[in-house]
Write an enzyme that holds these catalytic residues in place. Structure first.
Site: not given
Ligand SMILES: NC(=O)c1ccc[n+]([C@@H]2O[C@H](COP(=O)([O-])OP(=O)(O)OC[C@H]3O[C@@H](n4cnc5c(N)ncnc54)[C@H](OP(=O)(O)O)[C@@H]3O)[C@@H](O)[C@H]2O)c1
Length: 289
Positions: A97, A172, A240
């Site tokens: 990711t 995502k 994050k």
């Protein structure tokens, strides 16, 4: 059967690479901390390499699953990076990711060498990786996607092309934005239920059959009520991911008021020692004022 390499044998990468072997693909692994690669080879067979470039040499498909943008660059660029070991016509797939920016950057570098690139972040967590039932959101060229999909299907329940390089990461980001809002709503609902003295099991059994239903409700509501957070998708990882979403929103001018607020709630969770707690630990802030 394909000749593959897998770089990054963490919580996600270790079982994903295992599924490639189980489907009969040839797999060479690389992990920065070498004993983990040795443990993988002991469990699954295959080979371990000393650098990403060495792992990637001669492979048709090279998969990456590391932490963040800097880590993706560290394992793909430079003399020891995956791209240096790959030959024209091979395909690099990044399951990390990361930002859409790094996806476009690596995509351009790969293209200049005649190598295909797909940004392909996953959803489904550790359980999805172990059961081979991940959802994979992909950015890249259709012809590259069509060649890689049957191999990615080794550990995917769904694998869908979203658009050009960067689009997988953008999809995502949407996934994480939706989860952040749902989790805060669920935490507030569960805290309210506790204060109201309702029977949690009976409550969830009932409202999860109606319009309030969500994956988070079905899988996390009861553990939230029990104050259990020592498992699952870590708050540090979520922060994050949210920082990637917030940075992208600066560029595309999408307003993310709730996402920004939830990110700040996670700062408070970290201050309580919850960096490794599950993302449902937003409940801790409400239940332990
Ligand atoms: N865990 C989840 O539930 C989940 C769900 C969806 C998506 N993701 C995403 O999937 C990715 C991997 O997550 P994970 O849970 O597998 O993480 P993890 O268990 O911390 O594993 C990270 C892996 O990346 C390697 N790595 C990190 N930085 C590196 C660098 N600079 N150079 C070389 N190798 C490096 C680590 O090597 P070492 O062993 O040497 O540290 C390790 O193999 C992340 O982007 C995460 O956001 C995770």
């Amino acid at each position: 059967m394909a000749k593959t390499a897998f770089i990054g044998l963490g919580v996600m990468g270790f079982p994903m690479a295992g599924h490639l072997r189980a489907k009969g693909h040839e797999v060479t692994v690389f992990n920065r901390t070498a004993p983990r690669a040795a443990a993988w080879v002991e469990k699954h067979g295959g080979k371990a390499a000393r650098t990403p470039a060495e792992a990637a040499r001669g492979a048709d498909f090279v998969f990456i699953c590391v932490g963040n943008d800097a880590d993706v660059r560290a394992v793909s660029d430079g003399n020891d990076g995956a791209l240096a070991g790959m030959t024209k016509g091979a395909i690099l797939v990044d399951h990390t990711t990361a930002s859409a920016e790094v996806a476009r950057e690596i995509g351009d570098k790969a293209k200049a060498r005649g190598i295909g690139f797909l940004d392909a972040p996953v959803s489904g967590g550790q359980a999805g990786a172990e059961n081979g039932k991940l959802t994979v959101m992909v950015g890249g060229e259709e012809s590259v996607f069509d060649r890689a999909k049957p191999v990615i299907d080794s550990y995917a329940r769904a694998c869908v092309l979203m658009g050009a390089n960067g689009s997988g990461q953008l999809a995502k980001m949407v996934n994480q934005i939706c989860i952040a809002g749902v989790l805060q709503g669920l935490a507030e609902g569960m805290n309210f239920a506790a204060k109201a003295g309702l029977d949690g099991a009976r409550l969830i059994e009932t409202i999860s059959k109606g319009a309030a239903q969500s994956w988070q409700m079905e899988n996390r509501a009861l553990t939230m009520l029990a104050g259990k957070f020592d498992f699952g998708f870590a708050v540090d990882w979520m922060r994050k991911d949210l920082s990637i979403c917030l940075a992208e929103a600066q560029r595309n001018k999408a307003r993310l008021p709730l996402t920004a607020l939830v990110d700040q709630f996670y700062v408070q969770v970290q201050a309580r020692g919850g960096s490794r707690w599950d993302t449902s630990s937003l409940m801790h802030l409400l239940a332990n004022d």
